[in-house]
Write an enzyme that holds these catalytic residues in place. Structure first.
Site, PDB file in Angstrom:
ATOM      1  N   GLY A 108      44.167  39.100 -17.207  1.00  0.00           N
ATOM      2  CA  GLY A 108      43.326  38.856 -15.989  1.00  0.00           C
ATOM      3  C   GLY A 108      41.869  39.158 -16.267  1.00  0.00           C
ATOM      4  O   GLY A 108      40.780  39.450 -15.005  1.00  0.00           O
ATOM      5  N   GLU A 111      39.809  36.560 -16.755  1.00  0.00           N
ATOM      6  CA  GLU A 111      39.993  36.028 -15.499  1.00  0.00           C
ATOM      7  C   GLU A 111      38.835  36.277 -14.361  1.00  0.00           C
ATOM      8  O   GLU A 111      38.333  35.431 -13.522  1.00  0.00           O
ATOM      9  CB  GLU A 111      41.393  36.294 -14.185  1.00  0.00           C
ATOM     10  CG  GLU A 111      42.608  34.502 -14.957  1.00  0.00           C
ATOM     11  CD  GLU A 111      44.088  34.588 -14.416  1.00  0.00           C
ATOM     12  OE1 GLU A 111      44.598  34.175 -14.250  1.00  0.00           O
ATOM     13  OE2 GLU A 111      44.220  36.574 -14.737  1.00  0.00           O
ATOM     14  N   GLU A 131      49.096  34.961 -21.586  1.00  0.00           N
ATOM     15  CA  GLU A 131      50.008  35.444 -20.737  1.00  0.00           C
ATOM     16  C   GLU A 131      51.413  34.809 -21.248  1.00  0.00           C
ATOM     17  O   GLU A 131      52.564  34.728 -21.637  1.00  0.00           O
ATOM     18  CB  GLU A 131      49.455  34.956 -19.427  1.00  0.00           C
ATOM     19  CG  GLU A 131      48.900  35.902 -18.483  1.00  0.00           C
ATOM     20  CD  GLU A 131      47.413  35.449 -19.204  1.00  0.00           C
ATOM     21  OE1 GLU A 131      46.714  36.188 -17.708  1.00  0.00           O
ATOM     22  OE2 GLU A 131      47.082  34.486 -19.560  1.00  0.00           O
TER      23      GLU A 131
END
Length: 257
Positions: A108, A111, A131
């Site tokens: 994240g 991201e 992930e």
């Protein structure tokens, strides 16, 4: 007041947001994402904010999602995850974001960095989507934005192996725009944001939207949007100010209309 963020009031049009969960390497839990979304939502409506810088610590921009929090959710909890709403709010932000990245930008965190319009990274930065190591996959744009940024082969390698890349490799691949000494990363990001904040706000917004269209549409559609935006700006007071300032050899003072 946010407890997982440090907010520096706007200076010369730039709002600086520092992720502040040092005990968890700035892992993105629901609270942090909610506070970030609320802060950006407020900044979107604040005329004193013309650009935003998001940064973390020297050790980690953000090391990913909060795994302990994820472990507490079952399938229904994941489907109703409020973080998806927070990510959507962050994505809708209309002003330029510059990410100042040192250390880990994983999952994240990577991201979130890719939500920025410009990424400045310290030499120690690492970017990755690990992930797959947890039996899951990126879920906040990690497959879509990464592929558009670095190309199919490298994006596939990063997502399917979970292995991160260095700041140098990220620069070569086009994921980031500059590498700095770690202690200068935030300063450089603030310099860039300040320069952008001094430009005509409407021109910045439409130019940014036009660049985003280039990633989201075909060339013909993008060119139509660009021509329309260019025409709209021709009738603004800021255009007249910009031309007069150039002719009079003085800095322009843009008002946003």
């Amino acid at each position: 007041m946010p407890t997982t963020l440090k907010i520096t009031p706007p200076l010369e049009g730039v709002l600086c947001i520092t992720l502040n969960r040092p005990e968890a390497l700035n892992a993105l839990n629901t609270q942090l994402l909610g506070e970030l979304a609320d802060t950006l939502n407020s900044a979107d409506c604040d005329d004193n904010v013309r650009a935003v810088v998001i940064t973390g610590s020297a050790k980690a921009f953000a090391a990913g999602a909060d795994i302990n929090e994820m472990a507490e959710r079952d399938l229904v909890g994941m489907l109703e995850d409020p973080r998806q709403h927070h990510w959507a709010t962050i994505t809708r932000f209309r002003k330029p974001i510059i990410a100042a990245v040192n250390g880990y930008a994983l999952g994240g965190g990577c991201e979130l960095a890719m939500h920025a319009d410009i990424i400045i990274a310290g030499e120690s930065a690492l970017f990755g989507q690990p992930e797959i190591n947890l039996g899951i996959m990126p879920g906040a744009g990690g497959t879509q934005r990464l592929l558009r940024a670095v190309g199919k082969s490298l994006a596939t390698q990063m997502v399917l192996t979970g292995e991160p890349i260095s700041a140098r490799r990220a620069l070569e691949a086009g994921l980031i725009s500059e590498i700095t000494q770690p202690e200068l990363t935030l300063e450089r990001a603030m310099t860039i944001a300040t320069r952008i904040a001094a430009k005509a706000p409407l021109a910045v917004r439409l130019a940014r939207e036009s660049l985003h269209k280039a990633m989201d549409t075909d060339l013909a559609t993008g060119l139509r949007f660009e021509r329309h935006a260019f025409t709209l700006l021709a009738g603004t007071a800021d255009r007249e100010e910009g031309i007069r300032a150039f002719q009079e050899k003085r800095p322009a003072t843009f008002q946003g209309h």
